[in-house]
Design a protein around this motif. Structure first.
Motif, PDB file in Angstrom:
ATOM      1  N   GLY B 120      17.477  32.899  -9.954  1.00 13.98           N
ATOM      2  CA  GLY B 120      18.594  32.848  -9.019  1.00 13.98           C
ATOM      3  C   GLY B 120      19.923  33.341  -9.557  1.00 13.98           C
ATOM      4  O   GLY B 120      20.877  33.478  -8.803  1.00 13.98           O
ATOM      5  N   ASP B 124      30.294  33.620 -12.723  1.00 18.09           N
ATOM      6  CA  ASP B 124      31.233  34.404 -13.538  1.00 18.09           C
ATOM      7  C   ASP B 124      31.491  33.817 -14.917  1.00 18.09           C
ATOM      8  O   ASP B 124      31.726  34.546 -15.874  1.00 18.09           O
ATOM      9  CB  ASP B 124      32.563  34.542 -12.796  1.00 18.09           C
ATOM     10  CG  ASP B 124      32.482  35.630 -11.742  1.00 18.09           C
ATOM     11  OD1 ASP B 124      31.494  36.393 -11.763  1.00 18.09           O
ATOM     12  OD2 ASP B 124      33.392  35.717 -10.905  1.00 18.09           O
ATOM     13  N   LEU B 191      23.028  41.888 -11.347  1.00 16.00           N
ATOM     14  CA  LEU B 191      22.320  42.311 -10.131  1.00 16.00           C
ATOM     15  C   LEU B 191      22.477  41.279  -9.023  1.00 16.00           C
ATOM     16  O   LEU B 191      22.511  41.616  -7.846  1.00 16.00           O
ATOM     17  CB  LEU B 191      20.819  42.518 -10.411  1.00 16.00           C
ATOM     18  CG  LEU B 191      20.414  43.723 -11.271  1.00 16.00           C
ATOM     19  CD1 LEU B 191      18.888  43.796 -11.372  1.00 16.00           C
ATOM     20  CD2 LEU B 191      20.952  45.031 -10.692  1.00 16.00           C
ATOM     21  N   HIS B 192      22.591  39.990  -9.395  1.00 14.16           N
ATOM     22  CA  HIS B 192      22.751  38.931  -8.395  1.00 14.16           C
ATOM     23  C   HIS B 192      24.052  39.110  -7.622  1.00 14.16           C
ATOM     24  O   HIS B 192      24.124  38.919  -6.420  1.00 14.16           O
ATOM     25  CB  HIS B 192      22.721  37.559  -9.063  1.00 14.16           C
ATOM     26  CG  HIS B 192      21.490  37.335  -9.884  1.00 14.16           C
ATOM     27  ND1 HIS B 192      20.284  37.029  -9.328  1.00 14.16           N
ATOM     28  CD2 HIS B 192      21.276  37.443 -11.219  1.00 14.16           C
ATOM     29  CE1 HIS B 192      19.376  36.934 -10.284  1.00 14.16           C
ATOM     30  NE2 HIS B 192      19.957  37.179 -11.444  1.00 14.16           N
ATOM     31  N   LYS B 193      25.076  39.507  -8.360  1.00 14.61           N
ATOM     32  CA  LYS B 193      26.383  39.711  -7.754  1.00 14.61           C
ATOM     33  C   LYS B 193      26.347  40.901  -6.796  1.00 14.61           C
ATOM     34  O   LYS B 193      26.977  40.893  -5.740  1.00 14.61           O
ATOM     35  CB  LYS B 193      27.361  40.001  -8.891  1.00 14.61           C
ATOM     36  CG  LYS B 193      28.754  39.593  -8.599  1.00 14.61           C
ATOM     37  CD  LYS B 193      29.486  39.551  -9.907  1.00 14.61           C
ATOM     38  CE  LYS B 193      30.958  39.523  -9.670  1.00 14.61           C
ATOM     39  NZ  LYS B 193      31.677  39.320 -10.902  1.00 14.61           N
ATOM     40  N   ILE B 195      23.673  41.939  -5.118  1.00 15.30           N
ATOM     41  CA  ILE B 195      22.963  41.498  -3.897  1.00 15.30           C
ATOM     42  C   ILE B 195      23.909  40.661  -3.035  1.00 15.30           C
ATOM     43  O   ILE B 195      23.946  40.804  -1.813  1.00 15.30           O
ATOM     44  CB  ILE B 195      21.726  40.652  -4.274  1.00 15.30           C
ATOM     45  CG1 ILE B 195      20.811  41.435  -5.199  1.00 15.30           C
ATOM     46  CG2 ILE B 195      21.025  40.086  -3.028  1.00 15.30           C
ATOM     47  CD1 ILE B 195      19.623  42.081  -4.651  1.00 15.30           C
ATOM     48  N   GLU B 196      24.678  39.795  -3.676  1.00 13.75           N
ATOM     49  CA  GLU B 196      25.612  38.935  -2.932  1.00 13.75           C
ATOM     50  C   GLU B 196      26.664  39.781  -2.223  1.00 13.75           C
ATOM     51  O   GLU B 196      27.016  39.526  -1.066  1.00 13.75           O
ATOM     52  CB  GLU B 196      26.265  37.941  -3.889  1.00 13.75           C
ATOM     53  CG  GLU B 196      26.975  36.819  -3.165  1.00 13.75           C
ATOM     54  CD  GLU B 196      27.608  35.799  -4.104  1.00 13.75           C
ATOM     55  OE1 GLU B 196      27.405  35.901  -5.332  1.00 13.75           O
ATOM     56  OE2 GLU B 196      28.323  34.908  -3.599  1.00 13.75           O
ATOM     57  N   ARG B 197      27.127  40.798  -2.890  1.00 12.88           N
ATOM     58  CA  ARG B 197      28.138  41.678  -2.306  1.00 12.88           C
ATOM     59  C   ARG B 197      27.583  42.401  -1.070  1.00 12.88           C
ATOM     60  O   ARG B 197      28.217  42.429  -0.016  1.00 12.88           O
ATOM     61  CB  ARG B 197      28.602  42.707  -3.349  1.00 12.88           C
ATOM     62  CG  ARG B 197      29.833  43.493  -2.957  1.00 12.88           C
ATOM     63  CD  ARG B 197      30.203  44.505  -4.039  1.00 12.88           C
ATOM     64  NE  ARG B 197      29.216  45.569  -4.157  1.00 12.88           N
ATOM     65  CZ  ARG B 197      29.136  46.613  -3.328  1.00 12.88           C
ATOM     66  NH1 ARG B 197      29.968  46.727  -2.320  1.00 12.88           N
ATOM     67  NH2 ARG B 197      28.207  47.534  -3.504  1.00 12.88           N
ATOM     68  N   SER B 199      24.991  41.485   0.756  1.00  8.86           N
ATOM     69  CA  SER B 199      24.663  40.539   1.828  1.00  8.86           C
ATOM     70  C   SER B 199      25.937  40.049   2.515  1.00  8.86           C
ATOM     71  O   SER B 199      25.928  39.764   3.711  1.00  8.86           O
ATOM     72  CB  SER B 199      23.806  39.375   1.326  1.00  8.86           C
ATOM     73  OG  SER B 199      24.473  38.629   0.344  1.00  8.86           O
ATOM     74  N   PHE B 200      27.034  39.984   1.781  1.00 11.03           N
ATOM     75  CA  PHE B 200      28.303  39.567   2.391  1.00 11.03           C
ATOM     76  C   PHE B 200      28.794  40.606   3.404  1.00 11.03           C
ATOM     77  O   PHE B 200      29.285  40.248   4.475  1.00 11.03           O
ATOM     78  CB  PHE B 200      29.368  39.334   1.311  1.00 11.03           C
ATOM     79  CG  PHE B 200      30.659  38.776   1.845  1.00 11.03           C
ATOM     80  CD1 PHE B 200      30.690  37.496   2.391  1.00 11.03           C
ATOM     81  CD2 PHE B 200      31.833  39.512   1.800  1.00 11.03           C
ATOM     82  CE1 PHE B 200      31.875  36.970   2.891  1.00 11.03           C
ATOM     83  CE2 PHE B 200      33.018  38.992   2.292  1.00 11.03           C
ATOM     84  CZ  PHE B 200      33.039  37.713   2.837  1.00 11.03           C
ATOM     85  N   GLU B 201      28.608  41.876   3.069  1.00 17.90           N
ATOM     86  CA  GLU B 201      29.008  42.937   4.006  1.00 17.90           C
ATOM     87  C   GLU B 201      28.199  42.825   5.306  1.00 17.90           C
ATOM     88  O   GLU B 201      28.725  42.969   6.400  1.00 17.90           O
ATOM     89  CB  GLU B 201      28.803  44.328   3.380  1.00 17.90           C
ATOM     90  CG  GLU B 201      29.693  44.621   2.170  1.00 17.90           C
ATOM     91  CD  GLU B 201      31.176  44.352   2.429  1.00 17.90           C
ATOM     92  OE1 GLU B 201      31.677  44.745   3.500  1.00 17.90           O
ATOM     93  OE2 GLU B 201      31.825  43.721   1.558  1.00 17.90           O
ATOM     94  N   ARG B 202      26.902  42.543   5.169  1.00 15.13           N
ATOM     95  CA  ARG B 202      26.051  42.403   6.357  1.00 15.13           C
ATOM     96  C   ARG B 202      26.379  41.136   7.132  1.00 15.13           C
ATOM     97  O   ARG B 202      26.349  41.116   8.357  1.00 15.13           O
ATOM     98  CB  ARG B 202      24.591  42.417   5.947  1.00 15.13           C
ATOM     99  CG  ARG B 202      24.188  43.802   5.495  1.00 15.13           C
ATOM    100  CD  ARG B 202      22.810  43.838   4.939  1.00 15.13           C
ATOM    101  NE  ARG B 202      22.494  45.183   4.469  1.00 15.13           N
ATOM    102  CZ  ARG B 202      21.361  45.498   3.864  1.00 15.13           C
ATOM    103  NH1 ARG B 202      20.451  44.568   3.653  1.00 15.13           N
ATOM    104  NH2 ARG B 202      21.141  46.728   3.474  1.00 15.13           N
ATOM    105  N   LEU B 203      26.702  40.066   6.388  1.00 18.58           N
ATOM    106  CA  LEU B 203      27.068  38.797   7.031  1.00 18.58           C
ATOM    107  C   LEU B 203      28.319  38.985   7.895  1.00 18.58           C
ATOM    108  O   LEU B 203      28.391  38.500   9.024  1.00 18.58           O
ATOM    109  CB  LEU B 203      27.327  37.729   5.962  1.00 18.58           C
ATOM    110  CG  LEU B 203      27.676  36.341   6.493  1.00 18.58           C
ATOM    111  CD1 LEU B 203      26.408  35.600   6.934  1.00 18.58           C
ATOM    112  CD2 LEU B 203      28.405  35.514   5.444  1.00 18.58           C
ATOM    113  N   LYS B 204      29.286  39.716   7.362  1.00 17.79           N
ATOM    114  CA  LYS B 204      30.542  39.937   8.098  1.00 17.79           C
ATOM    115  C   LYS B 204      30.266  40.592   9.451  1.00 17.79           C
ATOM    116  O   LYS B 204      30.843  40.207  10.459  1.00 17.79           O
ATOM    117  CB  LYS B 204      31.491  40.819   7.271  1.00 17.79           C
ATOM    118  CG  LYS B 204      32.288  40.033   6.247  1.00 17.79           C
ATOM    119  CD  LYS B 204      33.530  40.753   5.793  1.00 17.79           C
ATOM    120  CE  LYS B 204      33.200  41.849   4.816  1.00 17.79           C
ATOM    121  NZ  LYS B 204      34.394  42.360   4.095  1.00 17.79           N
TER     122      LYS B 204
END
Lengths: 302, 208
Positions: B120, B124, B191-193, B195-197, B199-204
């Motif tokens: 998972g 930072d 790489l986790h960051k 993916i998070e970045r 997914s955040f764009e898609r979430l928005k």
């Protein structure tokens, strides 16, 4: 009760060492659809682990979970006796399967060593008109349990995006917090679930099965959302509007790109199951429960 | 594990150069000894700061595996510092790494850790420590407990079994070609960051 005890020990073994057919099918379908090589590689290992665990009779996951029982007892059978039988079966199964001892005392910090303790296992019992006793068991992993969320609508959801540790991203991308209004309607419910899944990322072993409950009391929705994880992936919600909402949320979740093992990809969840309870005019709770890909559940009819 | 990525064989203990030479996306096969440590172990190392000599295993250049295994406790061999060896491993997949985020940077620094295996990803604070001290985060497949247990050849020792309980004890494991992927490297990449970045764009878009 001796036969019931032995039946429950066998149920523990089956549930710990295999996933139900519908879950395995859903994972296989997700594997064949997957185009991201990283996610596909992860799914390949997940699927070979499932068959390895089955053929060698070993637990699928080292976390054999928090045992949760949903039991239906025919009239005239003592609930207390059933409960004692479950606890005895749990002690024996811990040694026999083996299960990982997971019950930790809050005051002393000691592990009891046999998976029994205060409210451990969790046992829900109902009386039934049926002649036979049915025992549903879920072995609920801790990692995915930790991702559960409860929302009280209406709510302003503050979603923090990725952190910008080093400013090597263009300025436009550095605006990384959004505020979302989740109102008392199905769209509000959808936003809550997306918020929970975004926050979960890959921490709880995706592809997830997501249980959701909408209702009017904290414990009512916590129970109901977990209960949804016992439903088959392939079942259809009898309420058309809720069924539609389940499909819509599932498809939205799978656009997030979190993917198997959180390494990106098309399948972040294999199912969304929603249950409802009547609410008080003042309350509108939305509760979200996660299961890891190893949604381990099974039923014993006695 | 994954087509197209480069595969690196690692032998423990790791050197700082080993850690620095790895990049996110590299697949590694680890051989040698790794030590398990999860919630209780991290809290203990962070607060009690036991001297390296008190710990029966050498952590310098070591790899910590976020894992609470299922072990049949046929433990007989006494080790220094009150540890024991022996036992058979049944299942041993990774646990969620993020729960020890507040402790890990300090543990890496104080005990000379060069690798963390978990699932998972981490935050930072850990990513900064990986860069500062020369360490990598290795992601392995969540829930693949039987598959991964087969890459563990033996249990060389255990420590704090009674005190922390079997899942939370420190177990020293002999591994051979234990598979993992570098998802956070010693150069600030995660790489986790990433993916998070995304997914955040898609979430928005979906929250709009």
């Amino acid at each position: 009760m001796l036969k019931l005890r032995d039946g429950i020990i066998e149920l523990y073994k089956k549930v710990a060492t295999s996933v139900p057919n519908d879950v395995e099918e859903a994972l296989k379908n997700a594997y064949s659809r997957e185009t991201s090589p990283l996610a596909k590689g992860s799914m390949e290992i997940i699927l070979s682990n499932i068959s390895l665990a089955r053929t060698t009779s070993r637990p699928i996951c080292q976390d054999t979970g928090f045992p949760v029982f949903f039991i239906k007892v025919p009239k005239g059978i003592s609930h207390q006796l059933v409960k004692e039988t479950v606890i005895e079966a749990t002690r024996i199964a811990t040694k026999k399967v083996p299960l990982r001892p997971n019950a930790v005392d809050i005051v002393t910090g000691k592990n009891t060593g046999d998976n029994t303790g205060d409210h451990f296992p969790l046992i829900y019992m109902d009386e039934t008109e049926d002649q036979s006793l049915s025992v549903d068991l879920m072995l609920k992993g801790g990692g995915c349990e930790n991702l559960g969320q409860t929302y009280k609508l209406p709510a302003e959801l503050r979603v923090e995006g990725y952190s910008v540790m080093e400013s090597n991203l263009p300025n436009a991308e550095r605006n990384n917090t959004i505020t979302v209004l989740a109102e008392r309607d199905f769209d509000g419910v959808r936003k809550c679930v997306l918020d929970a899944v975004f926050k979960a990322q890959g921490k709880g072993c995706p592809p997830y099965t997501i249980g959701v409950a909408i209702g009017g009391a904290k414990d009512q929705v916590a129970f109901l959302s977990k209960r949804q994880l016992m439903r088959r992936i392939t079942d259809n919600n009898p309420d058309n509007q809720i069924a539609e909402l389940e499909q819509k949320i599932l498809s939205d979740i799978n656009t997030l790109g979190i993917g198997a093992a959180g390494m990106g990809g098309e399948t972040t969840a294999i199912g969304v199951k929603i249950g409802t309870g009547h609410r008080h005019p003042a309350s509108y709770f939305v509760d979200v429960s996660f299961s890891c890909w190893a949604n381990r559940r099974g039923r014993l009819i006695w | 594990m994954v087509n197209g990525s480069s595969v690196r064989r690692l032998k423990t203990p790791l050197t700082k150069d080993d850690a620095l030479s790895l990049k996110t996306g590299d697949v590694v096969l680890i051989s040698g000894r790794i030590v398990t440590g999860r919630d209780r172990v991290h809290q203990f190392l962070f607060h009690e700061r036991p001297d390296k000599r008190e710990i029966p295993f050498d952590l310098e250049g070591g790899i910590i595996y976020h894992c609470g295994p299922i072990i049949t406790p046929s433990l007989a061999l006494p080790l220094k510092g009150g540890g024991v060896g022996g036992g058979k491993l049944i299942a041993a997949g990774p646990t969620t790494s993020m729960r020890v985020e507040m402790y890990e940077a300090d543990v890496i620094k104080s005990y000379g850790i060069r690798g963390i295996i978990g699932k998972g990803g981490m935050g930072d604070k850990t990513l900064t420590a990986l860069k500062e001290y020369g360490c990598v985060y290795l992601h392995t497949i969540s829930g693949a407990a039987a598959y991964l247990a087969d890459r563990i050849k033996g249990v060389a020792g255990g420590w704090k079994i009674e005190e922390f309980g079997e899942p939370e004890a420190m177990w020293l494991l002999d591994v051979e070609d234990f598979p993992a992927m570098v998802t956070m490297d010693a150069h600030g990449n995660s790489l986790h960051k990433e993916i998070e970045r995304l997914s955040f764009e898609r979430l928005k878009e979906m929250m709009a």
